[in-house]
Design a protein around this motif. Structure first.
Motif, PDB file in Angstrom:
ATOM      1  N   PRO B   3     -51.500  39.758  49.667  1.00 13.90           N
ATOM      2  CA  PRO B   3     -52.878  39.715  50.157  1.00 13.90           C
ATOM      3  C   PRO B   3     -52.905  40.001  51.666  1.00 13.90           C
ATOM      4  CG  PRO B   3     -52.257  37.682  48.990  1.00 13.90           C
ATOM      5  CD  PRO B   3     -51.015  38.417  49.297  1.00 13.90           C
ATOM      6  N   ILE B   8     -59.034  40.864  52.996  1.00 11.68           N
ATOM      7  CA  ILE B   8     -59.724  39.644  52.561  1.00 11.68           C
ATOM      8  C   ILE B   8     -60.984  39.446  53.392  1.00 11.68           C
ATOM      9  CG2 ILE B   8     -59.546  37.131  52.485  1.00 11.68           C
ATOM     10  CD1 ILE B   8     -56.652  37.423  51.725  1.00 11.68           C
ATOM     11  N   THR B  12     -64.941  39.880  51.986  1.00  6.99           N
ATOM     12  CA  THR B  12     -65.801  38.696  51.951  1.00  6.99           C
ATOM     13  C   THR B  12     -66.950  38.829  52.953  1.00  6.99           C
ATOM     14  OG1 THR B  12     -64.207  37.654  53.421  1.00  6.99           O
ATOM     15  CG2 THR B  12     -64.066  37.072  51.111  1.00  6.99           C
ATOM     16  N   LEU B 303     -62.491  33.115  50.693  1.00 13.65           N
ATOM     17  CA  LEU B 303     -61.235  33.613  51.265  1.00 13.65           C
ATOM     18  C   LEU B 303     -60.088  33.295  50.304  1.00 13.65           C
ATOM     19  CD1 LEU B 303     -61.516  32.614  55.047  1.00 13.65           C
ATOM     20  CD2 LEU B 303     -61.955  34.840  54.013  1.00 13.65           C
ATOM     21  N   ARG B 306     -60.304  35.570  47.244  1.00 12.76           N
ATOM     22  CA  ARG B 306     -59.792  36.928  47.507  1.00 12.76           C
ATOM     23  C   ARG B 306     -58.272  36.913  47.610  1.00 12.76           C
ATOM     24  NH1 ARG B 306     -64.393  39.810  48.109  1.00 12.76           N
ATOM     25  NH2 ARG B 306     -64.997  38.338  46.525  1.00 12.76           N
ATOM     26  N   TRP B 307     -57.726  35.879  48.249  1.00 12.70           N
ATOM     27  CA  TRP B 307     -56.258  35.777  48.335  1.00 12.70           C
ATOM     28  C   TRP B 307     -55.680  35.772  46.928  1.00 12.70           C
ATOM     29  CZ3 TRP B 307     -52.258  32.945  46.506  1.00 12.70           C
ATOM     30  CH2 TRP B 307     -51.028  33.090  47.156  1.00 12.70           C
TER      31      TRP B 307
END
Ligand code: SF4
Ligand code: SF4
Lengths: 243, 325
Positions: B3, B8, B12, B303, B306-307
């Motif tokens: 990631p 990220i 976002t 966050l 997304r990671w």
């Protein structure tokens, strides 16, 4: 249409890494600039290579086989890495099918490396552009070299001639014949990338002997010595000659 | 996959901006048909410009991802084939339309100024806003497709990826809009808050669906297809070098299993139930504190989401990088 490619014979590769070092030597010295290394003699060395030789073990001890497996860009005929490139830096040459990166256009977004299932694109950590095998495009057309040397550096370096180079679209080329007659295959066919590079499998020559072939049927008692002559009236072995 | 924080933050932040813009336009359309009270032009103008600011912040974050940001302009070249290139075009177009939408509100222009009499108040902002909505959804599509279009990243190669990017963007945007309304237009708090909760529930369904889908994936590639040897037992003995390489850094997340699992539960908590509670509290007390907390907690959760999205994707190239040697 021409499609240049490598055919790698896994039956012959001994895993010596000569192709890896000669590839790096040739390509780090070219016009396109060096291929960077970090901490080459330090604890955690890293660097950019176009070609890697890996080793796999097939089977379970003691029935194992070691497969040395050289891996570089396969110059796919339907390369998934090319259409995803936002800048057009990655392209496939129509004239000879080589997939190249234009280092002056590449923005280093790494998207193409995500889109290659084979993990053969490597970002140069210092030039910040994507790099990969060029099939030594800067030497195979170099007319100042003798004809026999207009081949990729890895092919020239291989001490066992495990690497063949040629046009896989020409049915009579050495590579096409090898693919056709020696069971050439491509990697990860499930993704429909149609790699131009092929691999020749490990091959062993077997003869199958059945038990009944170990015994001469015309000597069931296994007695050696001169065998009784058949009578003149009897048919001979071939029904023609007679005593 | 590893990631990358630039990506990220990019995905976002632009998600919040896009969602916020959609929230503003929803409120304006409700007002146009008489379902909501009118708001000051400044409310829409500043709201749209805050949305633009989120997109700009995302854009700035994205530059950290590039090896050669000075050449980024080149990346608009291949829009015919590359979703990344399409995103590069859609992002400034969306930003521009949002900015103009804010400006038209601020200046109080309508179509009559250009000699077109529609008799509808705010017709120009509705028109520009509609274009902005199309661009916003286009941008969601591009962002999602960047990931969904790589067919051998099987965790991503699904319409759910696009749906999740869209819904999670809307979720964070509406949550932010609720906070924005609590500060500048209190009569919209319940409207935005209500829609935020509905969006959260919808996104919960699609995100959990994709988690369930990914838990059952059968990978098409295997060591057998990777080296083309038909044997049920193949193990790597050497990857050809002792140190790391781009391939060992870019495609592995390198986190422990425990961390990986915890992030999943963390984002499931922070993105969905916790903000629902905080938004409800904020709506009943009309207090920006809870709503600000809701937005911040949810953004942290996104966050993490997304990671996890990146870390969960398993690239087939990893089959070639199993053992150092
Ligand atoms: S092997 Fe990878 S980098 Fe080479 S052409 Fe195929 S997809 Fe592209
Ligand atoms: S890293 Fe370079 S070659 Fe690869 S997709 Fe990005 S711009 Fe194209």
């Amino acid at each position: 249409m021409t499609q240049l490619a490598l055919v790698i014979d896994l039956n012959v590769c001994v895993g010596c890494h000569a192709c890896v070092t000669s590839c790096k030597e040739w390509n780090t010295s070219g016009d396109a600039g060096y291929m960077s290394d970090d901490r080459p003699y330090g604890e955690d060395p890293t660097g950019c290579f176009f070609n890697r030789v890996q080793t796999f073990e097939v089977g379970e001890y003691p029935r194992t086989e070691t497969v040395h497996f050289p891996k570089s860009c396969l110059h796919c005929e339907d390369p998934p890495c090319v259409p995803v490139c936002p800048t057009g830096a990655s392209y496939k040459r129509p004239e000879d099918g080589i997939v190249l990166v234009d280092y002056d256009k590449c923005i280093g977004c790494k998207y193409c490396s995500w889109a290659c299932p084979y993990g053969v694109r490597e970002l140069d950590e210092h030039q910040k552009v994507m790099k990969k095998c060029t099939l030594c495009v800067d030497r195979i057309y170099d007319t100042s070299l003798p004809e026999s040397e207009r081949k990729p550096a890895c092919v020239l370096a291989c001490p066992t001639s495990a690497r063949l180079f040629g046009d896989v679209h020409d049915p009579d080329s050495r590579v096409s014949v090898a693919i056709r007659e020696e069971g050439g295959y491509t990697l990860m066919p499930e993704w429909g990338t149609h790699p131009a590079n092929h691999y020749l499998p490990r091959r062993k020559t077997h003869i199958s002997v059945h038990v009944d072939e170990l015994e001469r049927y015309d000597n069931p008692l296994k007695k050696e010595g001169e065998r009784p002559r058949p009578d003149i009236s009897e048919p001979s072995l071939d029904d023609v000659t007679s005593w | 996959m590893h990631p990358a924080f630039s990506v990220i933050f990019l995905t976002t932040l632009i998600g919040v901006g896009q969602g916020l813009f959609l929230a503003l336009y929803t409120a304006e359309s409700y007002h146009a048909v008489g379902l909501l009270p009118a708001q000051s032009p400044q409310f829409y103008a500043w709201g749209a410009w805050v949305a633009v600011a989120f997109l700009v912040a995302g854009l700035v974050a994205s530059f950290f991802h590039l090896g050669h940001p000075e050449r980024a302009w080149r990346s608009a070249a291949r829009w015919r084939t590359s979703w990344l290139s399409r995103e590069v075009i859609a992002l400034p177009v969306t930003m521009g339309l949002m900015f103009v939408y804010g400006a038209v509100h601020y200046l109080g222009w309508d179509l009559a100024r250009f000699g077109i009499e529609t008799g509808l108040p705010g017709d120009l902002t509705l028109l520009v806003g509609a274009l902005g909505v199309i661009a916003t959804f286009g941008l969601f599509l591009c962002t999602g497709m960047i990931y969904a279009s790589i067919r051998f990243l099987q965790e991503w190669a699904s319409p759910l990826t696009v749906l999740n990017y869209t819904l999670l963007g809307i979720v964070s945007g509406f949550t932010f809009a609720t906070l924005f309304a609590a500060l500048f237009a209190t009569d919209l708090v319940n409207f935005f808050g209500g829609w935020a909760i509905i969006a959260i529930l919808a996104a919960l369904v699609t995100r959990v669906s994709s988690l369930l889908r990914n838990a059952r994936i059968r990978y098409k590639s295997s060591p057998q297809t990777a080296i083309g040897v038909r044997h049920s037992r193949i193990s790597q003995r050497s990857q050809g070098f002792m140190g790391g390489s781009f391939n060992t850094r870019e495609f592995f997340h390198g986190a422990s299993r425990l961390w990986f699992r915890s992030v999943k539960w963390l984002f499931l908590m922070l993105v969905f139930p916790v903000p629902v509670v905080l938004i409800s509290l904020g709506m009943s007390s009309d207090s920006p504190i809870e709503l600000a907390a809701a937005f911040m907690v949810q953004y942290l959760g996104l966050l993490a989401e997304r990671w996890f999205f990146f870390a969960q994707a398993n690239h087939p190239q990893n089959l070639y990088y199993q053992t150092v040697g």
